[in-house]
Design a protein around this motif. Structure first.
Motif, PDB file in Angstrom:
ATOM      1  N   LYS A 208     -11.432  -4.497   2.915  1.00  0.00           N
ATOM      2  CA  LYS A 208     -10.303  -4.300   3.823  1.00  0.00           C
ATOM      3  C   LYS A 208     -10.868  -4.018   5.211  1.00  0.00           C
TER       4      LYS A 208
ATOM      5  N   ASP B  62     -11.833   0.308   1.557  1.00  0.00           N
ATOM      6  CA  ASP B  62     -10.978   0.610   2.716  1.00  0.00           C
ATOM      7  C   ASP B  62     -11.828   0.810   3.967  1.00  0.00           C
TER       8      ASP B  62
ATOM      9  N   GLU C 274       0.864  -1.179   0.000  1.00  0.00           N
ATOM     10  CA  GLU C 274       0.000   0.000   0.000  1.00  0.00           C
ATOM     11  C   GLU C 274       0.901   1.229   0.000  1.00  0.00           C
TER      12      GLU C 274
ATOM     13  N   ASN D  11      -4.417   4.842  -2.192  1.00  0.00           N
ATOM     14  CA  ASN D  11      -5.603   5.435  -1.556  1.00  0.00           C
ATOM     15  C   ASN D  11      -6.169   6.562  -2.419  1.00  0.00           C
TER      16      ASN D  11
ATOM     17  N   GLU E  98      -7.916   2.064  -3.455  1.00  0.00           N
ATOM     18  CA  GLU E  98      -8.618   1.912  -2.175  1.00  0.00           C
ATOM     19  C   GLU E  98      -9.559   3.097  -1.987  1.00  0.00           C
TER      20      GLU E  98
HETATM   21 CA    CA Z   1      -5.861   2.586   2.837  1.00  0.00          CA
END
Ligand code: CA
Ligand code: C2E
Ligand code: CA
Length: 638
Positions: free
Chosen positions: A560, A539, A418, A477, A509
């Motif tokens: 997630k 997320d 990530e 993200n 995400e």
């Molecule tokens: Ca994240």
């Protein structure tokens, strides 16, 4: 033209002349006869003298009459000539004046109108006879009577003014008057040129209205609002009164506008303006600043409670659905309030403070109001400095990416990373994203920052591929604001192309709320990413309120599990149950499931037992630089 006795000397009227003549005649006859009888005794002589006396009298009176008439006749002739000249003079003025659209009046210094042009006759609606026999003040409004006197006094030197005149039918119209003294055959007159400015006035009024009002809602605009506020402030100062300024901003309006179209957006704004307007007190001013921002001025408030009451009412009426072309639209609003008097209250700061308070109202969540206070001032200043340095950071490329590995629970291999952004500020050192991402979101700076992150992550991934590392997923993200951008898909596909990144290795995400909000449009966007081969991960899953129905239809790949639930594993909380439920749900929906924030062995073994697919957390590694990540790739597996 008949003979006019008024032309004669004032004191000598015909009757007086006749009486005077009769008296002199009588006295002459009586006295002269006596005198003659007294002096002359001879009868013959007496008779002759008597005759001569008669002749003398007639000659004397004839001579007297001759001089009298001669004098008066001359005066009369002179008067006639003058009159003729006057007329010719005026006629000449009038002939000149007939050619113009302006109304022209010839006025005597005492205010009597003596002549007028055709345009004036037409506009005032009187006959020429009527008009040229009336005093000027009859054309003016009763309240202007005094100024007519002033006007007559000043006009001979030349004067220009705006006023209102009344026509015969009683209608008043605005006029522009230009007057000057002139002489007509040696006598002073006033020539008054009058322009009917009804049309100009109307145009002017329209222009000022337009300049002060918003075209869409017809509400006053900022300019008008400032004027009202300025006035209200002066009044408040004199009366020691209080007033409030409200800054009103619709939540998510841009989103609604983008998805529903501007036409519907416009209609929505109109309805909102209407609703707010209906819920204000008489005397309050509602203005539109543009977009979905409104300002309200509440003069003469008794206490804060009154403002709270109005705010709550507005928030409430705006949450009721607005129906536009058959669609029910749900809106919420944020309101910031500043009060006068307070610390630094002049006009501009009051509006600014209300604006700042509005931001903090939004931060509390939707549908809130917030009063401005000193604390906010400090926070706002901090925010402003951060915003300023963020802009600089973007220009100077002060951002770096750290990478946190995602490990397959079964094999223990790193299967993905990530990308987490860091701000290496020259002034502040390393700034964590939690300290600047929210501000970047609000100011919109997240859009260019996010684009930079995406590009940097792709470049790094491609570099690792070229260095011969096994293919690894790269999770990036995406903030709400970024995702909502109309050209977001284009930006992403552009970056893939430009960097040569394999779309199948990219995972975006997004949070639950971003994915769910405005369902159909989001689903559509997500599908486009799917088509490109890009993966989507939800997320912080479990913290929002996803409808399972929606979730089923969403083109997503991964859930997630939010760190808070992982932290609650083996604590008193019901974290284990939630984690189990989410893993089950993911399996049912055939989605991959990953746990983040894994710090302990207990958590790790629990997740492994529950058949969670992947994990990410300090237990394995924190987010590290690219060089450190490479060492992890080469090092031993757990
Ligand atoms: Ca994240
Ligand atoms: P997130 O997406 O939920 O990222 C996970 C955060 O948890 C990261 O914090 C990570 O360092 C931290 N974390 C990872 N493992 C553990 C653990 O075992 N224990 C604990 N206590 N924390 C752990 P970070 O890097 O500070 O990021 C915070 C948040 O900032 C992220 O939350 C994400 O929402 C946002 N963010 C970070 N980078 C970006 C970015 O490039 N774009 C956007 N839009 N947001 C970003
Ligand atoms: Ca997260």
């Amino acid at each position: 033209m008949g003979f006019k006795w008024e032309g004669l000397s004032h004191r000598v009227t015909p009757m007086r002349i006749a009486l005077f003549y009769a008296l002199i005649g009588e006295v002459w006859i009586l006295l002269s006869d006596h005198l003659l009888g007294f002096i002359v005794t001879d009868h013959q002589l007496y008779l002759r003298l008597e005759m001569a006396k008669g002749w003398l009298f007639i000659a004397a009176t004839a001579l007297f009459l001759y001089f009298l008439f001669q004098r008066e006749y001359n005066t009369l002739r002179r008067y006639e000539k003058e009159l003729q000249k006057d007329r010719e003079n005026l006629e000449r003025y009038r002939l000149l004046s007939e050619d113009t659209l302006d109304l022209i009046l010839f006025i005597r210094p005492d205010g009597q109108i003596i002549d007028a042009n055709e345009a004036a006759v037409k506009r005032y609606g009187y006959t020429r006879q009527e008009l040229t026999n009336m005093p000027l003040y009859k054309l003016c409004l009763p309240e202007d009577k005094l100024s007519v006197q002033q006007y007559l006094k000043k006009a001979p030197q030349g004067i220009q003014l705006e006023s209102r005149h009344i026509a015969k039918d009683g209608s008043a119209f605005p006029v522009d008057i230009c007057a000057k003294g002139a002489t007509s055959n040696g006598k002073p007159i006033i020539v008054s040129i009058i322009r009917d400015i009804s049309k100009r006035k109307k145009a002017e009024e329209l222009l000022t209205h337009q300049a002060q009002h918003d075209a869409l809602t017809g509400l006053p605009n900022r300019y008008f609002f400032n004027e009202s506020l300025c006035q209200a402030l002066t009044q408040s100062r004199n009366k020691n009164g209080k007033l409030a300024v409200m800054f009103l901003d619709l939540d998510r309006f841009k989103l609604i506008n983008d998805t529903m179209g501007h036409n519907l957006g416009d209609q929505l704004l109109k309805k909102v303006a209407e609703r707010v307007g209906q819920n204000l007190r008489a005397g309050d001013t509602l203005a539109r600043l543009g977009g979905d921002e409104f300002l309200i001025l509440l003069p003469d408030i008794r206490n804060d409670q009154e403002v709270v009451f109005v705010s709550e009412r507005i928030l409430k009426v705006l949450t009721q659905p607005i129906i536009i072309e058959g669609n029910e639209v749900y809106m919420t609003t944020s309101i910031g309030i500043s009060l006068y008097p307070n610390d630094g209250s002049d006009m501009e700061t009051l509006v600014k403070q209300a604006d700042t308070a509005m931001y903090f109202a939004k931060e509390k969540g939707r549908n809130n109001y917030q009063f401005f206070n000193h604390e906010l001032n400090i926070k706002a200043n901090e925010r402003l400095t951060t915003e300023y340095s963020l802009r600089k950071a973007l220009a100077r490329e002060e951002f770096v990416l750290h990478y946190q590995p995602q490990v397959d629970l079964e094999s223990g291999c790193i299967v993905g990373l990530e990308a987490l952004v860091r701000w290496q500020s020259k002034e502040r050192g390393i700034v964590p994203p939690t300290a600047f991402i929210p501000i970047a979101e609000e100011t919109g700076l997240i859009v260019p920052i996010g684009e930079w992150v995406l590009r940097a992550a792709c470049i790094q991934n491609v570099a690792w591929q070229l260095q011969g590392y096994p293919p690894m997923r790269m999770s990036v993200n995406i903030s709400a604001r970024q995702f909502r951008e109309v050209n977001f898909i284009k930006v992403v596909s552009g970056i893939l192309e430009e960097t040569g990144m394999d779309a199948h290795l990219l995972e975006l995400e997004i949070t639950e709320s971003v994915a769910m909000e405005n369902g159909a449009a989001s689903t559509e966007k997500l599908s486009r990413f799917k088509e490109l081969g890009i993966r989507i991960s939800i997320d912080d899953f479990g913290t929002g309120f996803s409808s399972l129905n929606y979730l089923r239809r969403m083109p997503i790949d991964t859930l997630k599990i939010d760190q808070s639930f992982i932290r609650d594993i083996s604590s008193d909380q019901n974290g284990e149950e939630v984690v189990t439920a989410i893993i089950q749900l993911a399996k049912n929906l055939r989605l991959k499931v990953i746990a983040e924030g894994v710090e302990t062995n207990t958590q790790w073994s629990f997740l492994k037992n529950q058949k969670c697919d992947e994990m990410q957390g300090f237990l394995f590694s924190k987010a590290v630089t690219s060089e450190e990540a490479e060492m992890l790739f080469e090092g031993p597996i757990i």
